[in-house]
Scaffold this motif. Structure first.
Motif, PDB file in Angstrom:
ATOM      1  N   LYS A 142       0.813  -1.210   0.000  1.00 34.83           N
ATOM      2  CA  LYS A 142       0.000   0.000   0.000  1.00 34.83           C
ATOM      3  C   LYS A 142       0.852   1.269   0.000  1.00 34.83           C
ATOM      4  O   LYS A 142       0.337   2.360  -0.236  1.00 34.83           O
ATOM      5  CB  LYS A 142      -0.937  -0.002   1.200  1.00 34.83           C
ATOM      6  N   GLN A 143       2.121   1.141   0.293  1.00 32.09           N
ATOM      7  CA  GLN A 143       3.023   2.291   0.224  1.00 32.09           C
ATOM      8  C   GLN A 143       3.504   2.434  -1.226  1.00 32.09           C
ATOM      9  O   GLN A 143       4.220   1.595  -1.735  1.00 32.09           O
ATOM     10  CB  GLN A 143       4.224   2.097   1.157  1.00 32.09           C
ATOM     11  N   LYS A 144       3.085   3.508  -1.860  1.00 36.70           N
ATOM     12  CA  LYS A 144       3.334   3.668  -3.291  1.00 36.70           C
ATOM     13  C   LYS A 144       4.365   4.740  -3.621  1.00 36.70           C
ATOM     14  O   LYS A 144       4.523   5.105  -4.783  1.00 36.70           O
ATOM     15  CB  LYS A 144       2.013   3.986  -4.003  1.00 36.70           C
ATOM     16  N   GLY A 145       5.051   5.262  -2.614  1.00 30.28           N
ATOM     17  CA  GLY A 145       6.090   6.250  -2.889  1.00 30.28           C
ATOM     18  C   GLY A 145       7.276   5.627  -3.600  1.00 30.28           C
ATOM     19  O   GLY A 145       7.636   4.475  -3.350  1.00 30.28           O
ATOM     20  N   ARG A 146       7.878   6.403  -4.489  1.00 33.02           N
ATOM     21  CA  ARG A 146       9.045   5.931  -5.232  1.00 33.02           C
ATOM     22  C   ARG A 146      10.277   6.671  -4.733  1.00 33.02           C
ATOM     23  O   ARG A 146      10.263   7.890  -4.595  1.00 33.02           O
ATOM     24  CB  ARG A 146       8.860   6.171  -6.734  1.00 33.02           C
ATOM     25  N   HIS A 147      11.350   5.937  -4.493  1.00 27.29           N
ATOM     26  CA  HIS A 147      12.558   6.526  -3.935  1.00 27.29           C
ATOM     27  C   HIS A 147      13.726   6.261  -4.884  1.00 27.29           C
ATOM     28  O   HIS A 147      13.943   5.126  -5.324  1.00 27.29           O
ATOM     29  CB  HIS A 147      12.849   5.916  -2.559  1.00 27.29           C
ATOM     30  N   TYR A 148      14.494   7.317  -5.220  1.00 32.86           N
ATOM     31  CA  TYR A 148      15.591   7.184  -6.182  1.00 32.86           C
ATOM     32  C   TYR A 148      16.833   7.880  -5.647  1.00 32.86           C
ATOM     33  O   TYR A 148      16.741   8.849  -4.873  1.00 32.86           O
ATOM     34  CB  TYR A 148      15.206   7.815  -7.535  1.00 32.86           C
ATOM     35  N   ASP A 149      17.991   7.410  -6.094  1.00 34.56           N
ATOM     36  CA  ASP A 149      19.232   8.096  -5.747  1.00 34.56           C
ATOM     37  C   ASP A 149      20.049   8.464  -6.982  1.00 34.56           C
ATOM     38  O   ASP A 149      21.179   8.935  -6.865  1.00 34.56           O
ATOM     39  CB  ASP A 149      20.073   7.253  -4.776  1.00 34.56           C
ATOM     40  N   GLN A 150      19.481   8.235  -8.198  1.00 32.36           N
ATOM     41  CA  GLN A 150      20.139   8.663  -9.419  1.00 32.36           C
ATOM     42  C   GLN A 150      19.131   8.650 -10.562  1.00 32.36           C
ATOM     43  O   GLN A 150      18.070   8.031 -10.476  1.00 32.36           O
ATOM     44  CB  GLN A 150      21.330   7.771  -9.773  1.00 32.36           C
ATOM     45  N   LEU A 151      19.469   9.364 -11.661  1.00 23.66           N
ATOM     46  CA  LEU A 151      18.669   9.346 -12.883  1.00 23.66           C
ATOM     47  C   LEU A 151      18.958   8.051 -13.638  1.00 23.66           C
ATOM     48  O   LEU A 151      20.039   7.469 -13.481  1.00 23.66           O
ATOM     49  CB  LEU A 151      19.023  10.559 -13.739  1.00 23.66           C
ATOM     50  N   MET A 152      18.055   7.509 -14.506  1.00 28.18           N
ATOM     51  CA  MET A 152      16.761   8.052 -14.855  1.00 28.18           C
ATOM     52  C   MET A 152      15.697   7.616 -13.836  1.00 28.18           C
ATOM     53  O   MET A 152      15.639   6.428 -13.512  1.00 28.18           O
ATOM     54  CB  MET A 152      16.333   7.586 -16.243  1.00 28.18           C
ATOM     55  N   VAL A 153      14.865   8.538 -13.415  1.00 28.09           N
ATOM     56  CA  VAL A 153      13.766   8.154 -12.534  1.00 28.09           C
ATOM     57  C   VAL A 153      12.547   7.730 -13.345  1.00 28.09           C
ATOM     58  O   VAL A 153      11.685   6.995 -12.841  1.00 28.09           O
ATOM     59  CB  VAL A 153      13.401   9.292 -11.564  1.00 28.09           C
ATOM     60  N   ARG A 154      12.456   8.171 -14.573  1.00 20.83           N
ATOM     61  CA  ARG A 154      11.404   7.716 -15.473  1.00 20.83           C
ATOM     62  C   ARG A 154      11.943   7.772 -16.898  1.00 20.83           C
ATOM     63  O   ARG A 154      12.892   8.502 -17.193  1.00 20.83           O
ATOM     64  CB  ARG A 154      10.132   8.550 -15.327  1.00 20.83           C
ATOM     65  N   HIS A 155      11.322   6.961 -17.783  1.00 16.60           N
ATOM     66  CA  HIS A 155      11.830   6.843 -19.149  1.00 16.60           C
ATOM     67  C   HIS A 155      10.654   6.580 -20.079  1.00 16.60           C
ATOM     68  O   HIS A 155       9.885   5.638 -19.863  1.00 16.60           O
ATOM     69  CB  HIS A 155      12.847   5.710 -19.240  1.00 16.60           C
ATOM     70  N   TRP A 156      10.510   7.412 -21.099  1.00 16.95           N
ATOM     71  CA  TRP A 156       9.464   7.347 -22.115  1.00 16.95           C
ATOM     72  C   TRP A 156       8.075   7.498 -21.492  1.00 16.95           C
ATOM     73  O   TRP A 156       7.514   8.563 -21.481  1.00 16.95           O
ATOM     74  CB  TRP A 156       9.561   6.063 -22.939  1.00 16.95           C
ATOM     75  N   ASP A 157       7.508   6.405 -20.921  1.00 16.59           N
ATOM     76  CA  ASP A 157       6.180   6.522 -20.320  1.00 16.59           C
ATOM     77  C   ASP A 157       6.034   5.716 -19.030  1.00 16.59           C
ATOM     78  O   ASP A 157       4.920   5.459 -18.572  1.00 16.59           O
ATOM     79  CB  ASP A 157       5.091   6.114 -21.311  1.00 16.59           C
ATOM     80  N   THR A 158       7.168   5.300 -18.447  1.00 14.60           N
ATOM     81  CA  THR A 158       7.106   4.534 -17.202  1.00 14.60           C
ATOM     82  C   THR A 158       8.114   5.086 -16.194  1.00 14.60           C
ATOM     83  O   THR A 158       9.180   5.595 -16.566  1.00 14.60           O
ATOM     84  CB  THR A 158       7.427   3.042 -17.441  1.00 14.60           C
ATOM     85  N   TRP A 159       7.758   4.969 -14.919  1.00  5.58           N
ATOM     86  CA  TRP A 159       8.675   5.327 -13.838  1.00  5.58           C
ATOM     87  C   TRP A 159       9.595   4.144 -13.548  1.00  5.58           C
ATOM     88  O   TRP A 159       9.215   2.979 -13.720  1.00  5.58           O
ATOM     89  CB  TRP A 159       7.896   5.682 -12.575  1.00  5.58           C
TER      90      TRP A 159
END
Length: 685
Positions: free
Chosen positions: A167-184
């Motif tokens: 149920k936790q839907k947050g996205r966590h990143y530490d570098q690019l790419m965080v999303r590409h074309w049409d998806t995270w």
């Protein structure tokens, strides 16, 4: 070479079920209803093909495979609600392998070509997205999307299922790419797995790319053309970037070689810091051919044809003076000839290239063509043009006339409902020759004048050439009563690399001059075109050009259609995903090359905006994010300029849903007719 002249053996899909040929005018519903050729393979005998056909039925779309021997009627090979694709034929030509979701997930199946039921070969926890067989058919390499934290497919399946339930839907990143074309980014990567074929099943697959935390094949558009077994079946060669933090701003794809049992991949093209792709081996095992760019960070550089002699270790460019960018390569049955596709003056042609001397001769020159297979002294390929969708053809390697093997849409497409087209040229920027196409309205009457639909391609390193487009289909404007004009301005592909390079750092300069001169020139050459009563439309860079035209050619058109257009280069450069693109086109990051970004920034010219504009955008467009379109619409509304906004919640940079495409054309054609027809009415009065 002309197409459609020799029709020996050219047949409809099934002569027993053909309907009366349609006489309906061409429109978006007819475009959506056309049958589509896909997944073609040629048997080793050189006289038999298997191909997939997706067609519309009363119950909805379906896809089946057909087997056809040259000169005979096609025979339907499969009859299942699931689509079969990624076709691979066995070495002896007796079995066909393919991907299908008929068991609930995408797995490898096989079927005997002389009859019988399909048999499931793989039964893995995750979907198989692509595959190839080794030369001796004893092994398979598979593309599977896995969780990079896992060592097994079962672990990846468990983590993917758990993520869906979390149920936790947050996205966590530490570098690019965080999303590409049409998806995270979701922690998943395309990896390659090798398994042995034992009877009608596979051994446990081995992840041979576990040492690279990058996509292979690369997203979003690459497939198994980026992967090959070595001829001896001991290694797999593939294209991928090295794992690093700079994935979003470099284009250094390399060719890697790894044992089929797994291990540390070896970089075969480490010295080239630009893009390497499409590894292909000669049948005798002597040569590795591939494509290579030479400019790091540039996605539209010339793809050179490279050849590595596996005996001597020497690597060289095959035809270094050839100023065209190759897009596909295949060896002949002997190792001294490559067959190469490349854009050329508005066409996508196929050439035979001698690897020893670099000599080339064109085999197929007109239209848009794609290699299928060279076997038995024949070249099989697909062909389409501005007046015809894809069909399968074969031509002799001696340059004989092509034979058309399929007529997939002879009863679905009314050729009388399509407009006549012709290529034209004129003197553009710096008095250099620029090419384009015009298309007459389908109901053309001599002596009449017609409003103009001026279509501007995206890329910007692209082309609106002699091809059948499933989305921006120029014939739909012709069927709606417009004369269509398309100009391959400076920056377009297929006219030499210097021509392509010329748009970089000059987005609003040479191209705008070419468009202005092109519209004027074609109006003089073709007096039936009413260039004073024109609307312009474009997507991506073409949408950028609509915004640029609004501020720098505000009296040129009655209306504009801006699909996914770049509006503010400052914000765009910091929210798009593939950062190598703006950093090459504008000479660095925004903070290092501010002047370049601002020189051709449409937002700096909004005080001149007064042309009515329809703005269209997909909410899942991460290449040119939705806010670019919203900003343009906001300016139009606040300046009280006639304007409308059409947003598609689930579409990306393209409109892929056929239902949404109907809405797209209803709005676009309706908008353009509103302003051009109003102009016609006022001039008549």
């Amino acid at each position: 070479m002309k197409h459609g002249i020799v029709l020996g053996g050219a047949l409809a899909l099934s002569a027993s079920v053909v309907a009366a040929p349609t006489t309906a005018p061409f429109d978006i519903h007819q475009l959506n209803g056309l049958s589509k050729l896909h997944s073609t393979v040629v048997l080793p005998d050189g006289n038999t093909v298997v191909y997939g056909v997706k067609k519309k039925t009363a119950a909805g779309a379906r896809s089946d495979l057909y087997l056809q021997t040259l000169g005979s009627e096609p025979r339907r090979l499969t009859n299942n609600k699931s689509t079969e694709h990624n076709l691979v034929v066995s070495k002896d030509g007796k079995r066909l392998f393919f991907l299908s979701g008929r068991s609930g997930s995408s797995q490898i199946w096989s079927i005997a070509l002389d009859g019988g039921e399909a048999v499931q070969l793989s039964d893995l926890p995750l979907d198989v997205d692509g595959f190839k067989l080794s030369n001796d058919n004893s092994q398979v390499v598979m593309q599977i999307r896995v969780n990079v934290e896992c060592d097994t497919l079962a672990c990846s399946k468990e983590k993917q299922d758990a993520h869906k339930k979390n149920k936790q839907k947050g996205r966590h990143y530490d570098q690019l790419m965080v999303r590409h074309w049409d998806t995270w980014g979701d922690g998943l990567r395309n990896h390659l797995f090798v398994a042995k074929i034992e009877g009608q099943s596979l051994t446990a697959p081995v992840d041979v790319t576990s040492g690279l935390d990058t996509e292979t094949p690369p997203k979003p558009f690459s497939g198994m053309e980026e992967v090959s077994f070595t001829p001896d079946g001991q290694h797999v060669v593939f294209s991928a970037k090295a794992a690093s933090h700079d994935q979003a701003w470099q284009t250094n794809y390399d060719l890697w070689q790894v044992p089929v049992t797994g291990g540390e991949p070896v970089n075969l093209t480490e010295s080239n810091l630009a893009w390497d792709a499409n590894p292909v081996f000669s049948d005798d095992g002597r040569y590795l051919a591939y494509l290579a760019m030479s400019k790091p960070g540039f996605e539209a550089d010339r793809f050179r044809v490279m050849l590595k002699d596996l005996r001597s270790g020497e690597t060289r460019e095959v035809s270094p003076l050839w100023d065209r960018s190759a897009s596909g390569i295949a060896f002949a049955e002997e190792s001294h000839t490559l067959y190469v596709t490349a854009q050329n003056l508005g066409q996508v042609a196929i050439y035979a290239m001698d690897v020893r001397f670099g000599d080339k001769r064109p085999l197929v020159e007109e239209g848009s063509n794609s290699l299928v297979k060279v076997v038995g002294g024949k070249l099989f390929y697909t062909h389409n043009s501005l007046q015809s969708p894809n069909d399968l053809y074969v031509v002799g390697l001696n340059g004989s006339e092509p034979t058309r093997l399929t007529h997939l849409n002879q009863d679905l497409l009314n050729p009388q409902g399509l407009g006549e087209f012709q290529q034209f040229n004129f003197k553009g920027w710096n008095n250099e020759t620029v090419y384009g196409y015009w298309i007459k309205p389908a109901n053309f009457e001599k002596g009449s004048k017609y409003p103009v639909a001026f279509l501007v391609h995206g890329g910007p390193q692209g082309s609106f050439g002699n091809r059948w487009h499933s989305r921006w289909n120029a014939q739909l404007w012709a069927a709606a009563g417009f004369g269509v004009v398309m100009v391959d301005f400076h920056g377009s592909t297929g006219y030499g690399q210097a021509f392509t390079d010329s748009i970089s750092l000059d987005w609003g300069g040479k191209p705008l001059e070419d468009l202005q001169k092109g519209l004027a020139a074609v109006g003089q050459q073709q007096p039936w075109l009413d260039t004073n009563n024109a609307c312009a439309a474009g997507g991506s860079y073409g949408g950028y050009m609509m915004n640029w035209i609004a501020g720098n050619w505000p009296d040129g058109f009655k209306c504009l259609v801006n699909h996914a257009g770049l509006f503010d280069m400052r914000s765009f450069s910091m929210v798009t995903e593939e950062l190598w693109f703006p950093e090459h086109e504008f000479g660095g990051t925004y903070w290092d090359a501010t002047e370049n970004y601002e020189k051709f920034n449409p937002v700096n010219h909004i005080n001149n905006w007064r042309t009515p504009m329809l703005v269209v955008h997909g909410a899942k467009d991460y290449r040119v994010p939705l806010e670019q379109g919203l900003a343009a619409f906001t300016v139009l509304q606040r300046k009280n300029i006639p304007s409308e906004l059409l947003v598609f919640e689930k579409e990306n940079h393209w409109i892929l849903s056929q239902d949404n495409l109907v809405q797209w054309y209803d709005n676009v054609l309706g908008w353009m007719k509103r302003f051009t027809m109003a102009s016609q009415d006022s001039s008549a009065n």
